[in-house]
Design an enzyme around this catalytic site. Structure first.
Site, PDB file in Angstrom:
ATOM      1  CB  ILE A  72      14.713  10.722  28.766  1.00  0.00           C
ATOM      2  CG1 ILE A  72      14.210  11.576  27.464  1.00  0.00           C
ATOM      3  CG2 ILE A  72      15.892   9.969  28.616  1.00  0.00           C
ATOM      4  CD1 ILE A  72      13.922  10.933  26.995  1.00  0.00           C
ATOM      5  CD  GLU A 115      15.388  -5.362  24.288  1.00  0.00           C
ATOM      6  OE1 GLU A 115      14.402  -4.968  25.032  1.00  0.00           O
ATOM      7  OE2 GLU A 115      15.990  -3.967  24.066  1.00  0.00           O
ATOM      8  CG  HIS A 129      16.343  -3.301  27.838  1.00  0.00           C
ATOM      9  ND1 HIS A 129      15.638  -2.829  26.237  1.00  0.00           N
ATOM     10  CD2 HIS A 129      16.057  -2.016  28.846  1.00  0.00           C
ATOM     11  CE1 HIS A 129      16.479  -1.581  25.968  1.00  0.00           C
ATOM     12  NE2 HIS A 129      17.390  -1.653  27.321  1.00  0.00           N
TER      13      HIS A 129
END
Lengths: 307, 393
Positions: A100, A220, A258
């Protein structure tokens, strides 16, 4: 059925005594997930208590797996130590490590990926929301929730969801659930440039899973992973697939939260990926509000019942 | 994180990558001292900004060229005076340009041939890749498009590092032999070592040159670093130049927000990077123009929402605000109270559309409605996006 995890999967949590790990371990326990162990070096022998749950804490992943039979780890370890935590899962021979943690250095992940190549342990993430196989209870309780996704928005069913982004995954899942379309498994592969499991890996698993009848793939800008998956879908996938690519409006060369979402050339723009999706027979969601409806369109056209 | 050319060249020297002798100066008073470190003769004067295309750039006063060749050091001193403090506009700066706050002088090298060299991450293999070309000093994208056979790639196995056979292979493909091959090999190994040891995201040398005497030199240097790894490189963090960054982006990062300014007029405030990107997309889809990317993160606090509103409203182009929150775990009511508090604190004269979904959403919507503030509530993402686009002229 489902992919990667089932409601019976035994889960350990690395970093269970940190705020973040503890909070999500509690939410997973409330969801009905079999969280059987925690790992925090130096705190072995203590317990993680939540309501009626008393989860034993171990010093190492190997100890935890040996004592409890856990086969999957949820990693909530801070970035400087996260690569080591992943390697520890591989060394202990777990089936799956779900990382995570956001903000792991790229070089650490390059080394980890090299070290895990060809081994038994699969890595999901890092920088991902995790994975959910919904249960049969109210608000999908009784399922397996590993990571940070909101369990209650899911509903048990037959659509597989795979995505690089967390909140965009929740958006898709929610759209499906309010249309009474349940999910088999929802997988967040993470937004980093170097990750363990690709879109294609997950699509293959959904294609092989008899319980999954339709797939939502969310991508993306940046990289080539969605294009690779789309071409495989064209040639091999027997199930209806809807796709969405975020980042049509992103300016070239800018980091959008990101690290992986950097437009590097003509092939990895949103427009290029959307064109490939269309070529490959993937129904494209024209806006992020259209993800569930896009899947309904393609399933209806192919005569596939989603629920 | 990006650094200036002169800083990158200092790192090059530290790792043994040969560069032309150079010296930087931040004030006109320092020019003479900097030039004194160089031998008399042809000298380059280079504006230091974090953007490419400097040579072909134009200063806002009309002077052409952010990189200039001078026959003597005396000429170089005069040319530098004409650059320092001026704003340079290049293809990469946008129309606003960047103010030149440092000038870098280097010896003008004799060039035999120009090459291209870069080290970066190959996403397909998740390994470092060295990219080289015999076509240097030009746009590499153009080379990749028109003559892809002139671009050579070597993917490095991180378990073993750059292997000798790979170095030989690259040198052969570039056509380097004798002293050039020996010097080029040393340079390749040093450059790769720097990439790996400093956690660089990308090192680009364009051009890399050979000289008539067999030297191989990095004539330019563009280096960026992996932000995630900065915690273990304080010496690199020290090179950060806040003058080169958007003040709003710097302010945002202090509050744990990820913000990028764009040129539209509808501000966005969203949780999660993917949702934030697609919020921009859906605004565009319905005919609007996003003013920014703003990700408040998965667990946004009230204080963060207030900070985010202040940053958004600091952009004079903003004519409306779209808040799009999918509160999976976070309580929508906490976010709603944060929005109300922020609006009260900063005042609001612009249209504001809020779309909340997820955990405790009914309470959140009730909080917004009870506030008496002119907040428009959106249903789905599409519904909310259409509402804000309609409200912004």
């Amino acid at each position: 059925m489902s992919i990667l995890i089932t409601p019976d999967t035994k889960v350990l949590v690395q970093g269970i005594t940190g705020d973040f790990g503890a909070r999500h371990a509690r939410l997973s326990l409330d969801y009905g997930t079999k969280v059987v162990a925690g790992v925090t070096p130096g705190k072995g022998g203590q317990f993680f208590e939540h309501g009626a749950h008393r989860v034993p804490i171990f010093n190492s992943v190997a100890d935890a797996a040996r004592a409890t039979g856990a086969t999957v780890s949820a990693i909530f370890v801070p970035p400087p130590f996260a690569a080591d935590a992943i390697l520890e899962c591989a060394d202990a021979g777990l089936d799956l490590a779900v990382a995570i943690t956001e903000g792991i250095p790229v070089r650490d992940m390059v080394r980890v990926k090299r070290a895990m190549a060809g081994g038994h342990t699969r890595l999901l993430g890092p920088n991902c929301p995790g994975i959910v196989t919904p249960g049969t209870g109210e608000r999908s309780q009784g399922g397996c929730r590993i990571g940070i996704a909101p369990g209650y928005i899911h509903r048990k069913g037959h659509v597989g969801v795979v995505s690089r982004s967390g909140t965009l995954t929740y958006e898709a899942v929610y759209q499906l659930t309010v249309r009474d379309i349940g999910q088999s498994t929802c997988v967040g592969i993470g937004g980093d440039p170097v990750n363990g499991t690709s879109h294609l890996d997950v699509i293959r698993m959904f294609n092989d899973d008899p319980e999954t009848v339709g797939i939502v793939m969310i991508g993306e800008i940046g990289g080539n992973a969605e294009v690779e998956a789309a071409r495989w879908i064209r040639d091999h996938c027997r199930k209806p697939v809807a796709g969405f690519i975020a980042g049509s409006t992103a300016p070239a060369g800018r980091r959008m939260g990101h690290a992986g979402a950097i437009v590097g050339g003509a092939e990895d723009t949103a427009a290029a990926k959307i064109a490939v999706f269309k070529e490959c027979g993937i129904e494209v969601a024209v806006t992020p509000s259209d993800m569930a409806d896009a899947l309904i369109r393609v399933a209806t056209a192919r005569g596939v019942a989603l629920s | 994180m990006n650094i200036h050319e002169y800083q990158a060249k200092a790192l090059f020297e530290k790792f043994g990558v040969p560069v032309p002798k150079g010296a930087a100066a931040k004030t006109a008073e320092e020019f003479a001292g900097a030039l004194a470190q160089l031998p008399e003769g042809p000298t380059m004067v280079k504006s230091q900004i974090h953007a490419g295309g400097r040579g072909k750039g134009t200063f806002t006063d009309g002077t052409k060229g952010g990189v200039k060749f001078c026959k003597t050091k005396a000429d170089a001193l005069e040319v530098a005076k004409g650059m320092l403090g001026k704003t340079l506009v290049t293809v990469q700066t946008g129309p606003a340009g960047r103010k030149v706050q440092t000038v870098y002088f280097t010896v003008a090298s004799d060039i035999k041939k120009e090459y291209y060299l870069a080290v970066l991450l190959d996403r397909a293999s998740s390994r470092p890749v060295i990219v080289a070309s015999t076509e240097g000093g030009v746009e590499i994208e153009k080379v990749a498009h028109e003559t892809p056979e002139k671009i050579f790639k070597v993917v490095v196995d991180p378990a073993y590092g750059l292997a000798d056979f790979q170095v030989r292979d690259l040198l052969t493909r570039l056509g380097l032999t004798g002293a050039e091959a020996k010097n080029g090999g040393r340079l390749l190994r040093a450059l790769y070592a720097m990439y790996w040891e400093t956690d660089a995201a990308m090192i680009e040398v364009n051009p890399l040159i050979t000289t008539p005497t067999g030297e191989v030199l990095a004539l330019d240097a563009k280096v960026s670093f992996d932000d995630n790894a900065l915690f273990r490189h304080p010496e690199i963090v020290a090179l950060r130049d806040l003058n080169e960054e958007d003040p709003k982006e710097v302010e945002a990062s202090k509050h744990g927000l990820s913000y990028i300014a764009l040129d539209g007029n509808i501000a966005c405030l969203v949780n999660g990077a993917g949702l934030a990107m697609s919020t921009m997309d859906i605004i565009k889809h319905f005919g609007g123009n996003p003013a920014n990317f703003l990700d408040v993160g998965g667990g946004a606090s009230k204080a963060q929402v207030v900070a985010a509103f202040k940053i958004i409203l600091g952009d004079p182009n903003v004519k409306g605000i779209f808040v799009n929150i999918f509160g999976g775990i976070m309580d929508c009511n906490v976010i709603a109270s944060g929005i109300v508090e922020a609006v009260r604190e900063v005042g609001l004269s612009l249209p504001l559309v809020v779309r909340l979904e997820g955990n405790n959403v009914e309470a959140g919507k009730a909080t917004l409605a009870a506030s008496g503030l002119p907040i428009v509530s959106g249903g789905s993402m599409a519904d909310a996006a259409q509402k804000i686009v309609k409200l912004v002229p």
